[in-house]
Design a protein around this motif. Structure first.
Motif, short mmCIF file in Angstrom:
data_model
loop_
_atom_site.label_atom_id
_atom_site.label_comp_id
_atom_site.label_asym_id
_atom_site.label_seq_id
_atom_site.Cartn_x
_atom_site.Cartn_y
_atom_site.Cartn_z
N PRO A 5 0.73 -1.37 -0.02
CA PRO A 5 0.13 -0.03 -0.06
C PRO A 5 0.93 1.26 0.07
N MET A 6 2.04 1.20 0.60
CA MET A 6 2.89 2.45 0.53
C MET A 6 3.24 2.91 -0.83
N ALA A 7 3.37 2.02 -1.72
CA ALA A 7 3.67 2.20 -3.20
C ALA A 7 2.90 3.26 -3.67
N ILE A 8 1.56 3.13 -3.35
CA ILE A 8 0.34 4.01 -3.89
C ILE A 8 0.67 5.41 -3.32
N TYR A 9 1.33 5.83 -2.49
CA TYR A 9 1.48 7.04 -1.67
C TYR A 9 2.69 7.88 -2.83
N TYR A 10 3.31 7.20 -3.50
CA TYR A 10 4.38 7.80 -4.39
C TYR A 10 3.40 8.38 -5.48
N HIS A 11 2.49 7.98 -5.96
CA HIS A 11 1.56 8.52 -7.07
C HIS A 11 0.35 9.34 -6.43
N LEU A 12 -0.11 8.85 -5.25
CA LEU A 12 -1.28 9.70 -4.72
C LEU A 12 -0.99 10.06 -3.21
N PRO A 13 -0.33 10.88 -2.87
CA PRO A 13 0.21 11.21 -1.58
C PRO A 13 -0.74 10.96 -0.34
N ASN A 14 -2.14 11.01 -0.61
CA ASN A 14 -3.05 10.91 0.86
C ASN A 14 -4.52 10.26 0.13
N LYS A 15 -5.36 10.00 1.00
CA LYS A 15 -6.85 9.98 0.56
C LYS A 15 -7.60 10.77 -0.12
N ALA A 16 -7.21 12.20 0.17
CA ALA A 16 -7.94 13.06 -0.29
C ALA A 16 -7.47 12.83 -2.03
#
Length: 262
Positions: free
Chosen positions: A58-69
């Motif tokens: 899941p941490m890999a997603i934050y590289y492309h989208l920094p947060n839930k917002a």
């Protein structure tokens, strides 16, 4: 050696090192998020679930989208993209090929935009709470607004009226879409059966019974949407027409636009 160097750079940037991370893109993430929302509902969307569906940490997603917002903003973009309005062409009626903006009157352009936005919303009913509560704030989701403003301005609306025009139309379309989505989803609240017409007194409900008997049995939602949208367009144009002190030629043109909205 190259793999080791790349891994070292990834660690230095704080990114998790996964084999699948090389192929992970923002587009893939958004597509997977939309699939979760469409099939399981908005409450099922989490970074953990999204990572599992993509086969990544899941941490890999934050590289492309920094947060839930940012993920929610991406969902808004994806739904808006379904209308085709960001490219200047509404997807409504795509099978027969919608006329280009230059071939349509301003009112018909606005009517087509409204229909395209409606279709994009009801294509993703589970995403409606996000679209209804989050403001459009990214360039991709603001492009349809820019296109609509161009048409509205050509009708003589001032800046304040133009924003009000968009808000009124958007609120109407969103309310219609939410009602239609609830009707399709059914559930306990909709398990009420047909209206008991035979139990109504003709003396007390003569008009209701007449209308119900003469109304086609098929789904009236599309007809009701068109009727409401025409009333809104006609009313807004009439308001501007009454406000604007213009020459005879301009009045004649506005009268034609108003008639076109009826």
């Amino acid at each position: 050696m190259k793999a080791a160097v790349s891994a070292g750079r990834a660690k230095a940037r704080g990114r998790p090192v996964l084999d699948s991370d090389v192929a992970l893109t923002r587009e893939k993430i958004v597509k997977a998020a939309m699939e979760i929302v469409d099939t399981e509902g908005l409450s099922a969307l989490s970074m953990r679930h999204l990572g599992a569906s993509l086969g990544v940490d899941p941490m890999a997603i934050y590289y492309h989208l920094p947060n839930k917002a940012a993920l929610y903003d991406a969902i808004v973009e994806a739904v808006m993209a379904g209308s085709g309005l960001e490219n200047g062409v509404a997807r409504a009626g795509a099978a027969s090929g919608p006329a280009s903006g230059s071939e349509l009157s301003p009112i018909e352009q606005l009517r087509q935009m409204a229909g395209a936005y409606r279709d994009a919303l009801i294509a993703h009913p589970n995403a409606l709470p996000v679209i209804a509560t989050r403001p459009v704030r990214t360039p991709a989701s603001l492009r349809p607004v820019e296109r609509m403003l161009a048409v509205i301005s050509s009708l003589g609306f001032n800046p304040q009226e133009s924003i009000a025009f968009i808000d009124v139309c958007a609120h109407y379309i969103m309310g219609w879409a939410q009602t239609y989505a609830a009707h399709l989803q059914g559930g306990e609240l909709h398990d009420h059966g047909p209206l008991p017409i035979n139990e109504l007194s003709a003396d007390e409900f003569p008009n209701l019974l007449r209308v119900l008997k003469e109304t086609p049995s098929e789904n009236p939602f599309a007809v009701e949407f068109d009727m409401g949208m025409s009333a809104i367009l006609s009313g807004l144009l009439t308001a501007v027409q009454n406000r604007t002190a213009s020459g005879p030629a301009d009045k004649e043109q506005r009268a034609a636009w108003t008639a076109d909205a009826d």
